[in-house]
Write a protein that holds these residues in place. Structure first.
Motif, PDB file in Angstrom:
ATOM      1  N   UNK A  16      -5.619  -8.435   6.198  1.00 28.99           N
ATOM      2  CA  UNK A  16      -5.682  -7.809   7.520  1.00 28.99           C
ATOM      3  C   UNK A  16      -4.338  -7.199   7.903  1.00 28.99           C
ATOM      4  N   UNK A  17      -3.257  -7.891   7.595  1.00 25.87           N
ATOM      5  CA  UNK A  17      -1.922  -7.357   7.872  1.00 25.87           C
ATOM      6  C   UNK A  17      -1.710  -6.044   7.123  1.00 25.87           C
ATOM      7  N   UNK A  62       9.547  -7.616  11.837  1.00 26.53           N
ATOM      8  CA  UNK A  62       9.645  -6.169  12.041  1.00 26.53           C
ATOM      9  C   UNK A  62       8.232  -5.585  12.048  1.00 26.53           C
ATOM     10  N   UNK A  63       7.434  -6.012  13.043  1.00 29.40           N
ATOM     11  CA  UNK A  63       6.032  -5.606  13.032  1.00 29.40           C
ATOM     12  C   UNK A  63       5.826  -4.148  13.415  1.00 29.40           C
ATOM     13  N   UNK A  64       6.863  -3.487  13.912  1.00 29.08           N
ATOM     14  CA  UNK A  64       6.757  -2.060  14.190  1.00 29.08           C
ATOM     15  C   UNK A  64       7.516  -1.239  13.143  1.00 29.08           C
ATOM     16  N   UNK A  65       7.810  -1.864  12.013  1.00 28.46           N
ATOM     17  CA  UNK A  65       8.587  -1.199  10.970  1.00 28.46           C
ATOM     18  C   UNK A  65       7.736  -0.138  10.271  1.00 28.46           C
ATOM     19  N   UNK A  76      18.027 -11.042   6.639  1.00 25.27           N
ATOM     20  CA  UNK A  76      17.810 -11.897   7.819  1.00 25.27           C
ATOM     21  C   UNK A  76      16.912 -11.254   8.868  1.00 25.27           C
ATOM     22  N   UNK A  77      16.873  -9.927   8.916  1.00 21.28           N
ATOM     23  CA  UNK A  77      16.053  -9.241   9.916  1.00 21.28           C
ATOM     24  C   UNK A  77      14.573  -9.535   9.723  1.00 21.28           C
ATOM     25  N   UNK A  78      14.181  -9.877   8.503  1.00 22.52           N
ATOM     26  CA  UNK A  78      12.780 -10.188   8.226  1.00 22.52           C
ATOM     27  C   UNK A  78      12.371 -11.571   8.741  1.00 22.52           C
ATOM     28  N   UNK A  79      13.342 -12.349   9.208  1.00 17.50           N
ATOM     29  CA  UNK A  79      13.066 -13.709   9.668  1.00 17.50           C
ATOM     30  C   UNK A  79      13.505 -13.920  11.116  1.00 17.50           C
ATOM     31  N   UNK A  85       4.518 -12.259  23.816  1.00 17.46           N
ATOM     32  CA  UNK A  85       3.615 -11.163  24.190  1.00 17.46           C
ATOM     33  C   UNK A  85       3.412 -10.148  23.067  1.00 17.46           C
ATOM     34  N   UNK A  86       4.502  -9.784  22.395  1.00 14.88           N
ATOM     35  CA  UNK A  86       4.378  -8.826  21.301  1.00 14.88           C
ATOM     36  C   UNK A  86       3.573  -9.386  20.147  1.00 14.88           C
TER      37      UNK A  86
END
Length: 351
Positions: A16-17, A62-65, A76-79, A85-86
């Motif tokens: 789904x992701x 980074x769900x808006x990546x 580290x940005x991936x964690x 809310x987001x």
């Protein structure tokens, strides 16, 4: 050929992701057509004997990546922590995708809200989705979102992915490493466990720290389940289970699902798809020895990992079944590992 297929109910995928992240891009594909990318679509599922499983809803940091850069476990940005809310909005988009697939399938796909419903659908040849959240950032501290998502069909939650949230701490993708890498459940995390026990929502321990694992073991009245984790004794990744953890899972009449990710299978932890299926079979045999024939299942991590090239995708599942057979697994044990053990442990959880 179809009659000889062993039905597979799988404990974890990120399909789904993949679809939600690719919508509106050149990577967008149909779940109802055979694709050359990803691991699961309906035609390949039919060819491989894949009858369904727990479909994860995971919100990446980074769900808006939109960069298209592959996931880097050393970035580290991936964690990084994410806001509730987001995460709820993004989770809703994956839930909506599943519901659209169910509707558009014209009866070929069913979102099951009970194991009785799942068994009936599988017997009728339908593909079953049981909805799972991987990392509970979408759930608020008052558990209002939990109630709403449960009403929509949510039946399984991993309190954490490999990052800290208001419920617990997660293990890093570290190798070599013990899973004893951080803190355990928070007070809110303890309430999450109690709420899920009362509602009939399975708790998934695959990404939690060892301290968190033992906190859940003390609180939970349900079987201990790690949906996609392997044996730490054979691959010392923080994501795998120690013998002591396996003993606790067995005592609770719980289950561990074999993860196909090569870095969680290989003794050297390498991200190398040139990995024999014998390595996966070795983990399976070890877990059967530790957990018994009723405590081992499949938790592929399809569409979220690197699988051995001989397996390739969901259409390659018959090769895995044949590898089990060649290793001396009897037909009854293979069928338990392939589907029955998952259905049974979910029933014992109250789903």
């Amino acid at each position: 050929m179809t009659e000889t297929l062993i039905p597979v109910f799988d404990g974890h995928n990120d399909t789904l992701l993949r679809h939600v992240m690719n919508e509106g891009t050149s990577k967008q594909v149909s779940f109802f057509e055979e694709n050359k990318t990803g691991h699961i679509d309906l035609p390949r599922a039919r060819r491989g004997g894949f009858t369904g499983g727990l479909f994860a809803m995971f919100t990446p940091s980074k769900y808006d990546d939109t960069s298209g850069v592959p996931f880097d476990p050393n970035d580290p940005a991936n964690f990084a922590p994410i806001d509730q809310p987001g995460a709820l909005i993004f989770t809703n988009s994956m839930f909506a995708k599943a519901q659209r697939l169910e509707r558009e399938s014209k009866g070929e796909i069913v979102i099951a809200r009970s194991i009785s419903e799942a068994r009936t659908a599988m017997t009728a040849g339908k593909l079953v989705m049981i909805m799972h959240i991987e990392g509970a950032e979408a759930i608020d501290a008052n558990f209002d979102a939990l109630e709403v998502l449960y009403a929509a069909g949510l039946r399984s939650i991993g309190p954490v992915w490999s990052r800290k949230n208001i419920f617990a701490d997660g293990v890093p993708m570290a190798f070599p490493s013990s899973p004893d890498t951080g803190t355990g459940l928070t007070d809110t995390g303890c309430e999450l466990i109690r709420n899920c026990n009362g509602m009939g929502v399975m708790i998934d321990l695959s990404h939690i720290t060892e301290k968190g694992f033992w906190d859940v073991a003390k609180i939970s009245t349900k079987p201990l389940v790690a949906s996609h984790s392997n044996a730490h004794a054979l691959c010392p990744s923080a994501r795998n289970l120690t013998d002591k953890q396996l003993d606790a899972i067995r005592e609770s009449k719980g289950l561990a699902g074999i993860n196909y990710h090569v870095a969680f299978l290989r003794e050297d932890g390498a991200h190398n798809v040139d990995t024999s299926l014998e390595v996966l079979v070795r983990h399976t045999a070890y877990l059967v020895e530790k957990l018994g024939e009723d405590g081992v299942a499949l938790g592929s991590d399809y569409d979220g990992c690197l699988v051995p090239s001989d397996l390739k995708d969901v259409a390659g599942l018959p090769k895995l079944m044949e590898s089990f057979r060649s290793a001396g697994f009897g037909n009854q044990l293979i069928r338990k590992i392939a589907s029955e053990n998952w259905l049974s442990v979910l029933e014992r959880t109250g789903i």
